[in-house]
Design a protein around this motif. Structure first.
Motif, PDB file in Angstrom:
ATOM      1  N   UNK A  51      -7.630 -12.280  16.645  1.00  0.00           N
ATOM      2  CA  UNK A  51      -8.387 -12.315  15.395  1.00  0.00           C
ATOM      3  C   UNK A  51      -8.130 -11.051  14.573  1.00  0.00           C
ATOM      4  N   UNK A  52      -8.120 -11.179  13.250  1.00  0.00           N
ATOM      5  CA  UNK A  52      -7.809 -10.035  12.373  1.00  0.00           C
ATOM      6  C   UNK A  52      -9.013  -9.140  12.135  1.00  0.00           C
ATOM      7  N   UNK A  53      -9.516  -8.551  13.213  1.00  0.00           N
ATOM      8  CA  UNK A  53     -10.735  -7.756  13.130  1.00  0.00           C
ATOM      9  C   UNK A  53     -10.516  -6.389  13.755  1.00  0.00           C
ATOM     10  N   UNK A  67     -16.842   3.793  11.591  1.00  0.00           N
ATOM     11  CA  UNK A  67     -18.231   3.870  12.028  1.00  0.00           C
ATOM     12  C   UNK A  67     -19.126   2.862  11.310  1.00  0.00           C
ATOM     13  N   UNK A  68     -18.575   2.133  10.335  1.00  0.00           N
ATOM     14  CA  UNK A  68     -19.379   1.191   9.555  1.00  0.00           C
ATOM     15  C   UNK A  68     -19.486  -0.158  10.263  1.00  0.00           C
ATOM     16  N   UNK A 137     -16.469  -3.783   8.484  1.00  0.00           N
ATOM     17  CA  UNK A 137     -16.378  -4.754   7.387  1.00  0.00           C
ATOM     18  C   UNK A 137     -14.941  -4.890   6.900  1.00  0.00           C
ATOM     19  N   UNK A 138     -14.366  -6.103   6.906  1.00  0.00           N
ATOM     20  CA  UNK A 138     -12.970  -6.272   6.483  1.00  0.00           C
ATOM     21  C   UNK A 138     -12.720  -5.814   5.044  1.00  0.00           C
ATOM     22  N   UNK A 158      -9.784  -3.409   5.275  1.00  0.00           N
ATOM     23  CA  UNK A 158      -9.978  -2.317   6.224  1.00  0.00           C
ATOM     24  C   UNK A 158      -9.363  -2.591   7.592  1.00  0.00           C
ATOM     25  N   UNK A 159      -9.309  -3.861   7.991  1.00  0.00           N
ATOM     26  CA  UNK A 159      -8.725  -4.183   9.299  1.00  0.00           C
ATOM     27  C   UNK A 159      -7.263  -3.754   9.365  1.00  0.00           C
TER      28      UNK A 159
END
Length: 351
Positions: A51-53, A67-68, A137-138, A158-159
């Motif tokens: 998964x793109x996380x 850290x978010x 958060x992506x 962000x990922x």
């Protein structure tokens, strides 16, 4: 696996998820870097790989968005639904309305945002619910970016940006490929790194030469450009691919960020503070200009990839709606028969 033309959405998705991100995650794990280099269970590791996380990490030892928290499963699911609706609206506008060029490009950008969040936030909601794992958060409302640095480092994808930082930027500024013990286990290795005076320790303290940080930034955008070029090559009709467009889109961002930082410092010394509206305005203009110069030509001018993707999204939506209508009609027939003749007759009607 997927035809470049007839199954472009599926092909693009798998190129991004496994061809690029999955490969980078596996390589990063070998060097103790990236999202897989953590104390995850087997199930968490497998899902983080496919998964793109990017998992949220300790706020005391990590910088940037690491850290978010993207929020609860319900919050991410709501964001997924709203961004999917945005994708549908953008695709419909691009197909049915003859938009002015500048508005058309902005709608394309919003549609791209909707498509990538569709790939990321749906799986994120499931991952949070099933494994109780917090993720970064992506995206974070990229249209509100007040600078190019804000856009690339905090708001857009962000990922991917965190992946590139872990595998490209950090090794360059640390001066070593393997992650330091402090990176792997910050609580137990702090004393050892402090005594050794390693480059990684200096990195944690922010004592990195300017040239090294600039080299890391340039390399990060270059690698991103090459990977986007690879995806573009894989979805472009045979004989129509031209190398360099998407690579240059990303590569020019590095000098633009340098100039932006220099100008911001000069303005700060002069006591000038730009308003939020001005920051959003110039950031949007620069992104649209670089997109016009490098992003859209290979998919809008020399091929019909952009139009084909919008049409594919629109057709998929219509297919889903038609299926839902058939299901509703079928369910309505069953309910009507059951109300008139009883449950047994409704079962016979369904058969």
């Amino acid at each position: 696996l997927f035809h470049y033309r007839d199954e472009m959405l599926s092909r693009t998705s798998w190129l991004l998820l496994l061809g690029w991100l999955g490969s980078f995650k596996a390589v990063g794990l070998c060097f103790g870097r990236g999202p897989l280099a953590g104390p995850w269970t087997a199930a968490q590791t497998v899902l983080l790989y496919v998964l793109p996380l990017y998992p949220r990490q300790d706020a005391a030892t990590r910088k940037g968005r690491l850290a978010d928290n993207a929020g609860s499963s319900g919050q991410v699911a709501m964001s997924f639904a709203s961004n999917t609706l945005l994708l549908v609206i953008c695709a419909s506008l691009l197909i049915t309305v003859d938009l002015p060029m500048i508005i058309k490009y902005y709608v394309y950008a919003l549609g791209l945002y909707g498509f990538i969040t569709f790939l990321m936030e749906g799986p994120a909601a499931a991952l949070i619910a099933l494994l109780d794992l917090q993720v970064v958060p992506p995206f974070d409302k990229p249209w509100l970016s007040t600078s190019l640095a804000d856009f690339w480092s905090r708001r857009w994808n962000n990922s991917v940006s965190l992946m590139l930082r872990a595998l490209v930027y950090d090794p360059i500024v640390e001066g070593q490929l393997m992650a330091s013990s402090k990176t792997l286990d910050p609580e137990t290795a702090a004393a050892g790194d402090k005594q050794s005076g390693s480059k990684a320790a200096k990195h944690q303290q922010g004592k990195i030469p300017l040239w090294q940080r600039l080299a890391g930034m340039a390399a990060t955008f270059a690698v991103s450009g090459f990977m986007h070029e690879w995806i573009l090559h894989q979805v472009t009709p045979e004989g129509a691919y031209q190398f360099g467009w998407w690579f240059m889109f990303f590569f020019v961002q590095a000098p633009l960020l340098v100039v932006e930082g220099f100008v911001q410092k000069r303005l700060k010394k002069a006591g000038v503070k730009l308003s939020r509206a001005v920051g959003i305005g110039y950031t949007t203009c620069f992104m649209l200009l670089t997109s016009y110069a490098f992003w859209f030509p290979p998919i809008e001018d020399y091929t019909d990839i952009a139009t084909h993707v919008a049409t594919s999204v629109n057709n998929n939506v219509l297919g889903v709606l038609a299926g839902m209508q058939q299901l509703a009609e079928h369910w309505g027939v069953q309910q009507a028969v059951a109300a008139t003749f009883g449950t047994h007759a409704a079962g016979s009607a369904a058969v």
